[in-house]
Design a protein around this motif. Structure first.
Motif, short mmCIF file in Angstrom:
data_model
loop_
_atom_site.label_atom_id
_atom_site.label_comp_id
_atom_site.label_asym_id
_atom_site.label_seq_id
_atom_site.Cartn_x
_atom_site.Cartn_y
_atom_site.Cartn_z
N ALA A 81 0.82 -1.20 0.00
CA ALA A 81 0.00 0.00 0.00
C ALA A 81 0.86 1.25 0.00
N LEU A 82 1.95 1.21 0.77
CA LEU A 82 2.84 2.38 0.82
C LEU A 82 3.49 2.62 -0.54
N LYS A 83 3.76 1.53 -1.27
CA LYS A 83 4.33 1.69 -2.61
C LYS A 83 3.31 2.29 -3.59
N VAL A 84 2.07 1.91 -3.40
CA VAL A 84 1.04 2.29 -4.36
C VAL A 84 0.53 3.71 -4.12
N PHE A 85 0.49 4.12 -2.85
CA PHE A 85 -0.15 5.39 -2.53
C PHE A 85 0.46 6.59 -3.26
N PRO A 86 1.77 6.73 -3.37
CA PRO A 86 2.30 7.88 -4.12
C PRO A 86 1.77 7.92 -5.57
N MET A 87 1.67 6.76 -6.15
CA MET A 87 1.17 6.73 -7.53
C MET A 87 -0.31 7.11 -7.55
N TYR A 88 -1.06 6.63 -6.57
CA TYR A 88 -2.46 7.02 -6.48
C TYR A 88 -2.59 8.53 -6.36
N ARG A 89 -1.78 9.10 -5.50
CA ARG A 89 -1.84 10.55 -5.29
C ARG A 89 -1.48 11.29 -6.57
N TYR A 90 -0.45 10.81 -7.28
CA TYR A 90 -0.03 11.49 -8.52
C TYR A 90 -1.11 11.34 -9.59
N PHE A 91 -1.68 10.13 -9.67
CA PHE A 91 -2.74 9.92 -10.65
C PHE A 91 -3.91 10.88 -10.43
N VAL A 92 -4.33 11.01 -9.17
CA VAL A 92 -5.50 11.81 -8.87
C VAL A 92 -5.23 13.30 -9.01
N THR A 93 -4.07 13.72 -8.56
CA THR A 93 -3.79 15.16 -8.54
C THR A 93 -3.28 15.69 -9.86
N VAL A 94 -2.64 14.85 -10.65
CA VAL A 94 -2.01 15.35 -11.90
C VAL A 94 -2.69 14.75 -13.13
N TRP A 95 -2.62 13.46 -13.25
CA TRP A 95 -3.09 12.84 -14.49
C TRP A 95 -4.59 12.92 -14.67
N LEU A 96 -5.32 12.93 -13.58
CA LEU A 96 -6.77 12.99 -13.69
C LEU A 96 -7.24 14.31 -14.30
N ARG A 97 -6.35 15.31 -14.27
CA ARG A 97 -6.70 16.60 -14.86
C ARG A 97 -6.26 16.71 -16.32
N HIS A 98 -5.78 15.61 -16.87
CA HIS A 98 -5.33 15.61 -18.27
C HIS A 98 -6.52 15.86 -19.20
N TYR A 99 -6.26 16.58 -20.30
CA TYR A 99 -7.34 16.93 -21.22
C TYR A 99 -7.84 15.74 -22.01
N ASN A 100 -7.02 14.70 -22.17
CA ASN A 100 -7.40 13.55 -22.99
C ASN A 100 -8.37 12.67 -22.21
N PRO A 101 -9.59 12.43 -22.75
CA PRO A 101 -10.55 11.61 -22.00
C PRO A 101 -10.10 10.17 -21.84
#
Length: 1676
Positions: A253-273
Motif C-alpha cells: 500500500a505504501l508503494k502504491v499510494f504515491p502513484m495514487y496521489r499522482y494519478f488523482v492530482t495530476v493525471w486525472l486533470r489531463h485533457y485527454n478523455p
C-alpha cells in the motif's frame, strides 16, 4: 527466401550481439529442415494474403502448414526455432510474416516448455527489440505479438525475460510503452514469480510519471498499474502458496499510494478523455490495497473532492461513481466514515447526478444510477441523520425532478436489506416523506406510494399505519375521481393519472397480501385443495376420498353432532366453481392414474348439491362418459372426440338451467380457472373452448361483458397459446353474443389507455407484463375471429365498423413489428374471406377497403428487398387478392400501383440456397402469392391498356443488372401473357405502337447471359408475335416458323456469337411484320433501354435497330424525326464506343435517305451542343462530300431567314423551311468548318458563306433578334447563357475559320491589328466593323470580289431590314472603290441606294445609303455628273425635311463630296436650295449639323460661278452675322469651319481690306476676330451704315441664344457695332429696349455673359448720355 535468410544470418547475428554480448553467431545444423520450414512459412504467407483478399476464414493449407511446423518442432525444436529466429531477422520481411512466425513460436513454446537457453536468449533479445520499435500501426501489431512471445517464454524462462525487461526499465528514464505492457502481462501470468520484482517495478515506474507526457504512455502505465494492483490482491489472498520472500499488505500500500496521489492530482486533470478513463479504472484496484490501511484511508478521503470534480467534465461518470462507491462502502465496513466536512459536497454532487438527466454522451446512465443508489445506502449507514437532513433540505425545493429523485433514493434506502440500517434512519426517512405528502404532482405521488409499498414489503407495517393508509386511501379516491371526470383536452394529465392509479392499486395489493388467511374445515379444505393444487398425481385419490366422504355424508353415516340440525346437502364451495374445475381437469382424463373417472364419479355423487335440476341428466350422461373412458386407454383415446363429448355434456347441462343465471356463474368460475393452468396445456385449451360456449348462452349481457373483460385483462398475450385460446373463446361467444363481445372489446380498449408514453397494463400481474404489440395483435385477430363466427346478416352491418375499423386502429397505433403485421394480415384475410363466403352480397361496398389497402401496401414497402425472413409479404399479397374481389373495385391507377409494389417486393429477392428449406418454402409462397395477386388484378382489366401497364411495371426488372431479377421478371411476364391470351374471350386489338414497344422491351433479352432468361424471353416474344398475327389476321409462313424454332434452339447455346447471330436472325424474320408506327415504337423502346443494363444488352438493342433501319429506312419518311429524337435522347447514356458508333451510323443512314428531315431535327436540339450531338456532326465531317452538302444546306437555312418566305411544295421543303434556331445552325457550321481539312479553301461557297455569316451577325445585333435558345434558356435556367454561347461569338469564330482558309497572313494580321472582330461583336460598333471588313476584303480577297458585290446588291434588296443595313454598310466601302463600276453594278447599286435614302423605316439604313451615294464621288468620280440629279435630290432631301440630325448631317456631307466633282452649271437650281437650306442649320443646337453646314456653305462658296454670284452674295449677307458669331462657337471644329467659311465669303463684299485681316500673327483667335469685326463695322459705317444698323438689330437677337459663347460673342459684337455706329442711326435705337435686354443678361448663370453684357451696357450708356458719337476716325 532461403538465400535472403542465409545472407542475413551474419548481419542478424551482429545485430543480436549488440543487444546481448554473450550470444554467438547463428549456425545452420540441418539445411533440409531449414528449407522445409521456410517453404511452409511461404505457404502460410501466401494463404494469409488470399484470406485477406477474399475475406474468407483461414485456409486449410495454412493450418496444415502450421501443424507440420509444430510437428517438426517436437523432434527438432532447436533447428525449427533457430530457423524461425533467422526468418525474423531478414531485413525486408513483411509485418504479416513476422506475426505468423511469432504465433508459431508461441505455439512451440507452449508445446515444448523448456528450450535451449541460447535459443531463448536470442529470441528474447529479438522480441524485445521488435517490441520496442513502434513506428506505425503495423509495427504496433508486431510489437504486440512480440510482447506475447516474451510472456509465453516467461512461463519456463521467467528470469531471462524478466532480466531483459528490467534491463530496459531504469529509474528517471521513460521506457517504451510495450515494456510496461509486457511487465503487466508477466505479472498477470506469473504472480508469485513476479512478486520479488514488484516493489522495484513500482518504484521505477513512479520515477517515470513526471516524464510521461504523451497520452499513449500514460494509458499504458494506468493499465499496468491496474494489473499490478489486481495481481498484488490475488497474491495477498493466496499468500500461503508463495515461496518467495514477500512484502506485507501495508508495504504494498505504501508503494502504491504515491502513484495514487499522482494519478488523482495530476493525471486525472489531463485533457485527454482516454487518459482520464485509464486513471479512473486504475484507481479501483489501487484503492483495494489502500483502503484497508487505516493511515492511508484517511489520506484517500482527502482526495475525494478531486474525484467529485470529474462529474463536471466529459468523462463517463459511471467509473467515477464506482470508485466513490468503493470508498464509501469500505468506510462503512471499516467503521471509519468519511470526514463530516466533506459530506455536503458528496451529498450535493451525487444528488445532482441522480436528479438531473444524464447527458447524451454518457452510455451507462442506468448503471451509474444504480451505483449512486449504493453510494447513498452506504452514506445512510454512516450518517443517517445528516443524510436525511440533506434530503429534507432538498425536498424544500419545489422542483419535481429533485423531489422524485430524493424520494426514489429514500425508497432504495428503505429497501436495502441491511441489518445495520437503524430504525432511526427509517424514522427520519418517513419524516422526510411526510413533509411532501401535500405535493399534488403525479410523479411525486407515485414515488410516495412506492415508498409506502416498500415499507410494507420490508416489514414496517406498523410504520405506515395512520398516515400511510390514509394517504393511500386519499390517492385511490383522488385518482379514481380524476379518471372518472377526465377531459379530452388534458390527455397527458389523464395518462399520468392512470399511472398514479396503477401504482396505487399495486400498493393496495402489497398491503392486503401481507395479511395471512384463516384455516377452514376439513371438507372445504379438501375441496379447495382440488380447486387450487397443481400436483396432478394427488387429484385422483383426493377425488376418490371426497366421493366416499360425500357418499357417507349424504347417507348420514358420518354426520357430526354439531351439524345434526343442518341440511343433509354437502357443504361445498360454489357449485359452479367445482363444476368448472372438474370439467377442465377431466379434459385430460388419463393423467394422475385416471383422474377422469374419479372426477366423473365425484361429480355424479355431488350432483344434487351442485345442481339438482341436472341430477337426473347427469346420471345418464356421466355413465356414458365413464364407459367411454373405461373402453379406452391413454394410447387409444381421441382427444378431439373426448373434448367434443365434454362440450356436449356441458351444453346439455346448460340447457337444464336455461332462464337462470347459472351459466353466468359457471362462466365466471371457468374464467377463474384459467390462471391455474400452464400454457400450453390440454386443460387450458379445453377451458377456453368451454368458456366460449358457456358465455354464448348467457342471458345477462352486462354480466357476460364483465367476465369477458376480466378474461381480457388477465390473459398473457405474449403467450401464443393463451392468446389463441382467448381469441377462440371470443369467437365462440360471438355466435350468440356478438354485440356483447364487441362492446367488451371496445371497453377493454378504452381502459388499457392506448398511448406509447403510458402503456402500463396489467399492473396487478407482475408475472406476465403485457407488451403493446402482442395485445394489439390479439385484439386484431379477435375482431377477425368474431367476423368468422358472426351471423352473415349481422356481419354486413358490423364489418366496416367496428370490426375492420378496430383492426386498422390497433395496427396503426403500434410499432408494427413482424408478429403484429402477420396478425394484421391474418385478420384481413379472415375478414375478407368471411365477407366473400356470404352468398348474397348484393351491392355491399366494403368501406374500409381503401384504408386496408394503403396499410398493406405500406407493409409490403417496408419489407426488406434483399432477404426473406417472414411470411408477411406473402400474407399481405394474399390479403390484397381477397380485397380485390370486394367492391369498390380498384381503379386502373390503384391496380398499377399494387402490381408495382408487389413485384418490387418479390422480384428483388435473391434466390434461396439449396440447403435452406425454410427460406425456399417462404420464397415459393411469396412467388405463388405474387402470381395470384397479379392474376386477380389483371382479371379486372383484361385489355391492351392493362397489358401495357403490366409490362411497364415489369420493365425495370426485365432490365435489371441482377440476373435473378431478370429471370423472375421475364418468367412473370410470360405467366401474365399466358393469362391474358387465355382469359380474353374477345380479341381486342393492341393500341398503336404497343406491339413494337413490348417487342422492343423483350427483344434484347434474347441475348441475356442467363439461359433461362433467354428462353423465357423467346417464349414471350413468340406469344407477342402470335397475338399480333391473330389480331392483324396475318399468317406466318412455314419457313418463318421454322427459322424461329431454329433460332430458339440456338439461344440455348453458350457461345455468345451464336446467341447474337440467332437474335439478329429473329430481328430479320420479324422485321417485315411491323408497321411504320410499330417500327418507331420498337426503336424508341430499344433506344430507351440502351445503357440500362450491360454491354451485351446494348449490343443486342443496337443490332435490332440496325436491322430495322437497313430494311425499312426508305419507308420511314414520316417517322424519321421521331426515330432521330429517340436515338439522340438516349445517345448520351451510352458509354461504349462501339454501341455509340452503331447508333450514329443509324442516324447517318437516315440522313442519306432523308437529309432535310434529319438536318432540321438535329438543328432543333437544345444548346449548348452536347457531346453526343457533336459526335454526330463529327461523324458527318468524316465524309467530306456529305459534309460539304450539309454545309450548303446549313447556309441555306441561314439565308432562308434573310429572304422572303416561300411555300413548300414537298415534304422535304417542309422540313427545309421549318424554323430552326440560328444559334444552333451557327454552332453546327462552326463545328463542320473546324473539322474539315484546313487546306480546303471551299472555293465554291466561301464568299456566300462569309457574307451569309456577316448578315446573320448583323441581324443578331437587332433588338428583336434574341435567339429562341436564349428565351428557352431563361425559362429553364436562372444563370445567364454562357458567354461563348451567343450568336455574335459563334458567328465571328466561324468567320475567323473561313478567313484562315484565304491563306493571307497580311489579312489575318490586319484583322487582328484593327480589332475588326471586336468591332463586329459589339452592336454599337458593328457597322464600323463591317466597313473595315469590307475594305479589307476589297484589298485581299481578290478572287471573290464580283461574287461579294452581287451578294451585297442582293442583300440590299432583301426584305429583312438588318440585311439591308449590313449590305448597305458593305456597299459604302464598295462605292468608295472601283469594284461596282468595274463589275458594271453601279446602276443597280445606285437604284438600291436611292431606295434606301428615301425609306423612313430605319435611320441607320438612310445614313448608310446617303454615305454610299456620297462615296460615288470617291469610287466613280466620272459617274457623278451622270447621276448628279439623283445624287443632289436624295442628298438635298434631308435638308429640306430634316428627320434626324445624323441623316441631315450625312446628307450635307454627301453633298460636300458630290460638289467636289461638279461645277456650278451641273448643280443648276439645286444651288439655291442648298444655299438656303444650309444657312438654316447655322444656329442649330447640334454641333454636328452646324459643322457640316459651315463646311457645305464653304464648299458652295468655292463652287459658285458668275451666274449665281449675285444670289450667293445676298446669301452671304444673310449669313454674315451667324458666321461672325459662330466663329466663337463652343465646338472648336465648328468654330474653325465657320471661320474658314467666313473668310472664304469675305470677297463677296468686294472690299480688299477685309480679305487680309490685320493684326499680329501671334494674337489669339478672339483678338483677331475682334479686330476683324471692328474693321468690318468701320467699313460698313462709312459705306453702308444701314446694313450696320440692321446687323446691330440682328446681333441683339442672339443675346438670348442657348449657347453662352454665342451670347458673349453677341454682346461683344453689339458693343463694337454701337461704338462704330453714326449718330444718325444711334438716334433710331430703342435704348430702353436695348438696356432691358442687356440688364436681363446680368442674371445669366455664366459669369462671362454677365461681364460681356455689363461692358456692352456701359457702351450703350455712354452713347445715350452724350447724345452723339464721334466719327469713326476720331474714335479710332
Amino acid at each position: 527466401m532461403t538465400e535472403a535468410i542465409t545472407e542475413a544470418a551474419v548481419a542478424s547475428s551482429e545485430e543480436v550481439s549488440e543487444e546481448r554480448d554473450d550470444l554467438g553467431p547463428l549456425e545452420l545444423h540441418d539445411s533440409g529442415t531449414f528449407q522445409q520450414v521456410v517453404n511452409l512459412l511461404d505457404i502460410i504467407d501466401s494463404e494469409s494474403a488470399k484470406t485477406d483478399t477474399t475475406g474468407a476464414g483461414l485456409d486449410m493449407r495454412k493450418t496444415l502448414a502450421s501443424v507440420i511446423i509444430m510437428e517438426k518442432a517436437t523432434t527438432e525444436p532447436s533447428v525449427v526455432i533457430n530457423t524461425l529466429i533467422r526468418c525474423l531477422q531478414v531485413p525486408e520481411i513483411s509485418t504479416q510474416r513476422k506475426v505468423n512466425i511469432y504465433n508459431i513460436l508461441q505455439d512451440i513454446i507452449q508445446q515444448e516448455g523448456e528450450l535451449e537457453e541460447q535459443c531463448v536468449q536470442r529470441l528474447v533479445a529479438i522480441a524485445s527489440k521488435e517490441m520496442r520499435e513502434i513506428p506505425e500501426m503495423e509495427g504496433y501489431m508486431k510489437a504486440e505479438v512480440a510482447s506475447d512471445t516474451l510472456v509465453a517464454l516467461s512461463r519456463n524462462h521467467f528470469s531471462l525475460v524478466m532480466y531483459e525487461l528490467q534491463h530496459h526499465l531504469k529509474p528517471l528514464n521513460l521506457t517504451d510503452e510495450f515494456v510496461i505492457i509486457t511487465l503487466a502481462k508477466l505479472a498477470n501470468g506469473n504472480v508469485f514469480e513476479f512478486m520479488p520484482y514488484m516493489g522495484i517495478t513500482l518504484a521505477t515506474i513512479f520515477t517515470m510519471l513526471r516524464l510521461a507526457n504523451e497520452a499513449k504512455i500514460r494509458q499504458a502505465i494506468c493499465s499496468a498499474m491496474e494489473t499490478f494492483c489486481e495481481t498484488v490482491q490475488f497474491y495477498l489472498k493466496h499468500l500461503e502458496e508463495s515461496v518467495y520472500p514477500v512484502m506485507t499488505e501495508e508495504e504494498f500500500a505504501l508503494k502504491v499510494f504515491p502513484m495514487y496521489r499522482y494519478f488523482v492530482t495530476v493525471w486525472l486533470r489531463h485533457y485527454n478523455p482516454e487518459v482520464k478513463l485509464g486513471v479512473i479504472k486504475s484507481l479501483k484496484p489501487m484503492l483495494g490495497l489502500l483502503l484497508p490501511n487505516d493511515d492511508l484511508r484517511e489520506q484517500v478521503y482527502d482526495y475525494i473532492p478531486l474525484l467529485l470534480a470529474e462529474y463536471q467534465g466529459s468523462l463517463e461518470v459511471l467509473f467515477v461513481t464506482q470508485v466513490l462507491r468503493q470508498i464509501l462502502e469500505l468506510s462503512v465496513t471499516t467503521n471509519t466514515p468519511v470526514p463530516q466536512m466533506q459530506l455536503h459536497t458528496i451529498f450535493t454532487e451525487l444528488h445532482v447526478q441522480v436528479c438531473n438527466k444524464a447527458p447524451a454522451q454518457h452510455q451507462y446512465s442506468s448503471q451509474n444510477l444504480m451505483e449512486m443508489v449504493h453510494c447513498f445506502v452506504a452514506l445512510a449507514r454512516s450518517y443517517p441523520k445528516e443524510l436525511m437532513k440533506f434530503f429534507f433540505s432538498q425536498m424544500e425545493t419545489n422542483k419535481e425532478a429533485v423531489r422524485v429523485g430524493t424520494l426514489n433514493l429514500i425508497r432504495a434506502i428503505v429497501s436495502a436489506d441491511e441489518p445495520r440500517m437503524s430504525i432511526r434512519a427509517i424514522y427520519l426517512a418517513i419524516r422526510v416523506v411526510k413533509n411532501t405528502i401535500s405535493d399534488t404532482r403525479s410523479k411525486v405521488r407515485m414515488a410516495i406510494l412506492h415508498i409506502i409499498g416498500q415499507l410494507a414489503l420490508c416489514g414496517y407495517q406498523e410504520r405506515i399505519k395512520g398516515w400511510g393508509l390514509k394517504y393511500l386511501s386519499v390517492q385511490l379516491t383522488l385518482s379514481t375521481y380524476k379518471l372518472t371526470n377526465r377531459r379530452e383536452k388534458f390527455y397527458q394529465r389523464d395518462l399520468e393519472e392512470r399511472m398514479v392509479h396503477k401504482v396505487t392499486m399495486d400498493t393496495v395489493k402489497i398491503i392486503t397480501s401481507s395479511v395471512s388467511g384463516m384455516t377452514t374445515e376439513f371438507w372445504v379444505r379438501l375441496l379447495c385443495y382440488i380447486m387450487e393444487t397443481d400436483y396432478v398425481e394427488a387429484l385422483t385419490p383426493i377425488c376418490i376420498s371426497l366421493t366416499n366422504l360425500a357418499e357417507h355424508q349424504l347417507h348420514g353415516q358420518d354426520v357430526d353432532v354439531s351439524v345434526a340440525g343442518k341440511s343433509r346437502q354437502v357443504d361445498l364451495p360454489a357449485p359452479q366453481k367445482l363444476l368448472a374445475r372438474l370439467l377442465v381437469l377431466m379434459s385430460s382424463p388419463y393423467k394422475g392414474e385416471g383422474r377422469g373417472i374419479a372426477m366423473l364419479n365425484l361429480l355424479r355423487t355431488l350432483s344434487q348439491s351442485i345442481a339438482p335440476s341436472m341430477a337426473d341428466m347427469w346420471e345418464l350422461e356421466i355413465a356414458l362418459l365413464v364407459r367411454y373412458l373405461e373402453e379406452h386407454t391413454e394410447f387409444t383415446w381421441d382427444q378431439k372426440a373426448w373434448e367434443d363429448k365434454l362440450i356436449q355434456f356441458l351444453r346439455n347441462s346448460l340447457k337444464k338451467t336455461r332462464g337462470s343465471s347459472w351459466s353466468l356463474r359457471l362462466s365466471k368460475e371457468l374464467n377463474n380457472q384459467i390462471a391455474s393452468f400452464d400454457s400450453p396445456s390440454l386443460e387450458k385449451g379445453f377451458l377456453y373452448r368451454a368458456l366460449g360456449f358457456t358465455l354464448a348462452t348467457g342471458l345477462e349481457a352486462s354480466k357476460v361483458e364483465v367476465l369477458l373483460l376480466e378474461l381480457l385483462y388477465k390473459t398473457d398475450y405474449s403467450n401464443d397459446f393463451d392468446s389463441e385460446g382467448v381469441i377462440m373463446c371470443f369467437g365462440l361467444c360471438a355466435r350468440g353474443q356478438v354485440k356483447t363481445v364487441l362492446n367488451v372489446l371496445h371497453d377493454f380498449e378504452e381502459r388499457i389507455q392506448e398511448s406509447e408514453q403510458s402503456w402500463q397494463i396489467s399492473a396487478w400481474r407482475k408475472d406476465h407484463p403485457w407488451r403493446r404489440e402482442t395485445v394489439k395483435s390479439a385484439l386484431m385477430v379477435m375482431y377477425s375471429c368474431v367476423a368468422s363466427y358472426c351471423h352473415p346478416q349481422l356481419l354486413l352491418n358490423l364489418v366496416d365498423s367496428p370490426i375492420t375499423a378496430k383492426i386498422i386502429h390497433h395496427y396503426v397505433s403500434s410499432c408494427q413489428d413482424i408478429c403484429l403485421k402477420m396478425a394484421f394480415m391474418k385478420s384481413v384475410v379472415q375478414v375478407t374471406k368471411a365477407i366473400n363466403n356470404i352468398k348474397d352480397l348484393e351491392d355491399f361496398h366494403f368501406a374500409q377497403k381503401t384504408t386496408l389497402t394503403s396499410i398493406i401496401v405500406a407493409v409490403i414497402k417496408a419489407e426488406p428487398t434483399d432477404n426473406l425472413v417472414s411470411p408477411v409479404r406473402a400474407l399481405a399479397m394474399e390479403a390484397l387478392s381477397h380485397l380485390s374481389k370486394l367492391k369498390p373495385f380498384y381503379s386502373t391507377e390503384e391496380n398499377s400501383e399494387l402490381m408495382d409494389i408487389s413485384i418490387h417486393s418479390v422480384i428483388s429477392l435473391q434466390l434461396p440456397g439449396e440447403d435452406n428449406e425454410s427460406i425456399k418454402t417462404l420464397y415459393a409462397n411469396a412467388l405463388s402469392s405474387l402470381e395470384q395477386l397479379m392474376e386477380s388484378l389483371l382479371q379486372r382489366q383484361l385489355d391492351p391498356k392493362g397489358l401495357q401497364e403490366m409490362v411497364q411495371l415489369l420493365e425495370k426488372w426485365i432490365l435489371s443488372e441482377k440476373e435473378w431479377e431478370r429471370e423472375k421478371a421475364v418468367s412473370l411476364h410470360l405467366y401474365l401473357m399466358w393469362i391474358y391470351v387465355h382469359s380474353t374471350a374477345v380479341c381486342i386489338h393492341l393500341k398503336l405502337g404497343q406491339f413494337g414497344t413490348m417487342v422492343g422491351l423483350i427483344a434484347p433479352c434474347t441475348c441475356d447471359a442467363h439461359q433461362r432468361t433467354r428462353m423465357a424471353s423467346m417464349n414471350v416474344l413468340s406469344s407477342l408475335l402470335d397475338l399480333h398475327a391473330s389480331q392483324t389476321c396475318s399468317l406466318w409462313g412455314p419457313s418463318k416458323q421454322k427459322e424461329l424454332e431454329k433460332c430458339k434452339g440456338d439461344l440455348q447455346s453458350t457461345d455468345v456469337e451464336k446467341i447474337f447471330c440467332a437474335s439478329s436472325r429473329i430481328a430479320k424474320v420479324v422485321c417485315m411484320e411491323f408497321s411504320c408506327d410499330e417500327v418507331v415504337s420498337l426503336i424508341q423502346k430499344l433506344c430507351e433501354n440502351t445503357g440500362a443494363m450491360n454491354l451485351q444488352h446494348d449490343k443486342a438493342s443496337v443490332t435490332w435497330i440496325a436491322f430495322f433501319l437497313q430494311m425499312r429506312a426508305k419507308e420511314l419518311e414520316d417517322k424519321v424525326a421521331e426515330i432521330l429524337s429517340a436515338i439522340l435522347v438516349h445517345l448520351p447514356v451510352v458509354d461504349h464506343p462501339e454501341v455509340r458508333r452503331l447508333l450514329i451510323d443509324g442516324i447517318l443512314l437516315l440522313a442519306h435517305h432523308h437529309q432535310e428531315t434529319i438536318l432540321t431535327s438535329l438543328l432543333r436540339q437544345p444548346l449548348p451542343m452536347e457531346s453526343h450531338l457533336a459526335e454526330v456532326w463529327l461523324a458527318v465531317s468524316e465524309n467530306v462530300p456529305f459534309a460539304r452538302t450539309m454545309l450548303h444546306s446549313l447556309m441555306g437555312r441561314l439565308q432562308s431567314r434573310l429572304s422572303p418566305r416561300i411555300s413548300a411544295t414537298s415534304k422535304a421543303d417542309i422540313w427545309r423551311l421549318a424554323a430552326v434556331d440560328p444559334l444552333m445552325t451557327l454552332c453546327t457550321i462552326h463545328l463542320l468548318i473546324q473539322k474539315l481539312d484546313e487546306n480546303d479553301k471551299l472555293p465554291d461557297f466561301l464568299p456566300d458563306l462569309i457574307y451569309t455569316l456577316l448578315l446573320q451577325l448583323g441581324s443578331s445585333h437587332r433588338p428583336e433578334a434574341a435567339p429562341p435558345v436564349l428565351k428557352m434558356w431563361k425559362l429553364v435556367h436562372t444563370t445567364p447563357l454562357p458567354e461563348e454561347m451567343n450568336l455574335q461569338r459563334v458567328t465571328i469564330k466561324s468567320m475567323q475559320l473561313l478567313f484562315k482558309r484565304v491563306k493571307s497572313q497580311h489579312l489575318a494580321h490586319t484583322l487582328d491589328e484593327q480589332a475588326v472582330w471586336d468591332l463586329l461583336q459589339d452592336g454599337g460598333t458593328f457597322l464600323e466593323g463591317v466597313s473595315l471588313l469590307a475594305r479589307l476584303c476589297m484589298q485581299h480577297v481578290e478572287g471573290h470580289r464580283q461574287r461579294l458585290a452581287e451578294l451585297v446588291l442582293r442583300g440590299m434588296d432583301s426584305e429583312v431590314l438588318s440585311c439591308r443595313i449590313s449590305s448597305t454598310a458593305v456597299c459604302v466601302e464598295f462605292m468608295s472603290g472601283p469594284v461596282l463600276y468595274q463589275e458594271k453594278l453601279l446602276k443597280p447599286a445606285a437604284l438600291l441606294l436611292e431606295k434606301g435614302a428615301d425609306q423612313e423605316e430605319d435611320e441607320a439604313l438612310r445614313v448608310l445609303s446617303l454615305r454610299a451615294l456620297g462615296n460615288m464621288a470617291l469610287g466613280a468620280p466620272k459617274k457623278v455628273k451622270q447621276y448628279r440629279k439623283v445624287l443632289l435630290e436624295k442628298c438635298l432631301g434631308p435638308l429640306r425635311e430634316p428627320v434626324s440630325n445624323s441623316v441631315t448631317a450625312e446628307g450635307m456631307e454627301a453633298l460636300t463630296k458630290i460638289l467636289a466633282e461638279l461645277r456650278e452649271g451641273d448643280v443648276g437650281s439645286s444651288f439655291d436650295a442648298m444655299s438656303e437650306q444650309c444657312r438654316i442649320f447655322f444656329d442649330n443646337e447640334s454641333e454636328l449639323l452646324r459643322l457640316k453646314a459651315f463646311i457645305l456653305f464653304g464648299k458652295l462658296a468655292r463652287v459658285v460661278g458668275m451666274s449665281k454670284k449675285h444670289f450667293f452674295k445676298g446669301e452671304v449677307k444673310k449669313a454674315w452675322i451667324p458666321l461672325m458669331l459662330h466663329s466663337q462657337d463652343p465646338c472648336s471644329n465648328a468654330a474653325q469651319a465657320c471661320m474658314a467659311t467666313m473668310f472664304q465669303c469675305v470677297h463677296f463684299w468686294g472690299w480688299k481690306s477685309l480679305e487680309h485681316p490685320s493684326g499680329p500673327s501671334d494674337t489669339a483667335t478672339d483678338d483677331k476676330m475682334t479686330v476683324f469685326q471692328t474693321t468690318m463695322c468701320s467699313i460698313l459705317t462709312r459705306k453702308k451704315p444701314a446694313v450696320l444698323y440692321r446687323f446691330l438689330l440682328e446681333t441683339m437677337a442672339y443675346v438670348k441664344n442657348n449657347l453662352s459663347r454665342i451670347r458673349i460673342a453677341a454682346c461683344n459684337l453689339a458693343g463694337i457695332i454701337m461704338k462704330q455706329m453714326s449718330t444718325h442711326y444711334l438716334k433710331k435705337l430703342d435704348f430702353p429696349a436695348l438696356r432691358n435686354s442687356l440688364q436681363e443678361l446680368q442674371l445669366d448663370p455664366d459669369p462671362g455673359v454677365r461681364r460681356a453684357a455689363l461692358e456692352t451696357l456701359t457702351v450703350l450708356d455712354s452713347c445715350s448720355q452724350h447724345g452723339f458719337l464721334a466719327s469713326p476716325q476720331g474714335m479710332s
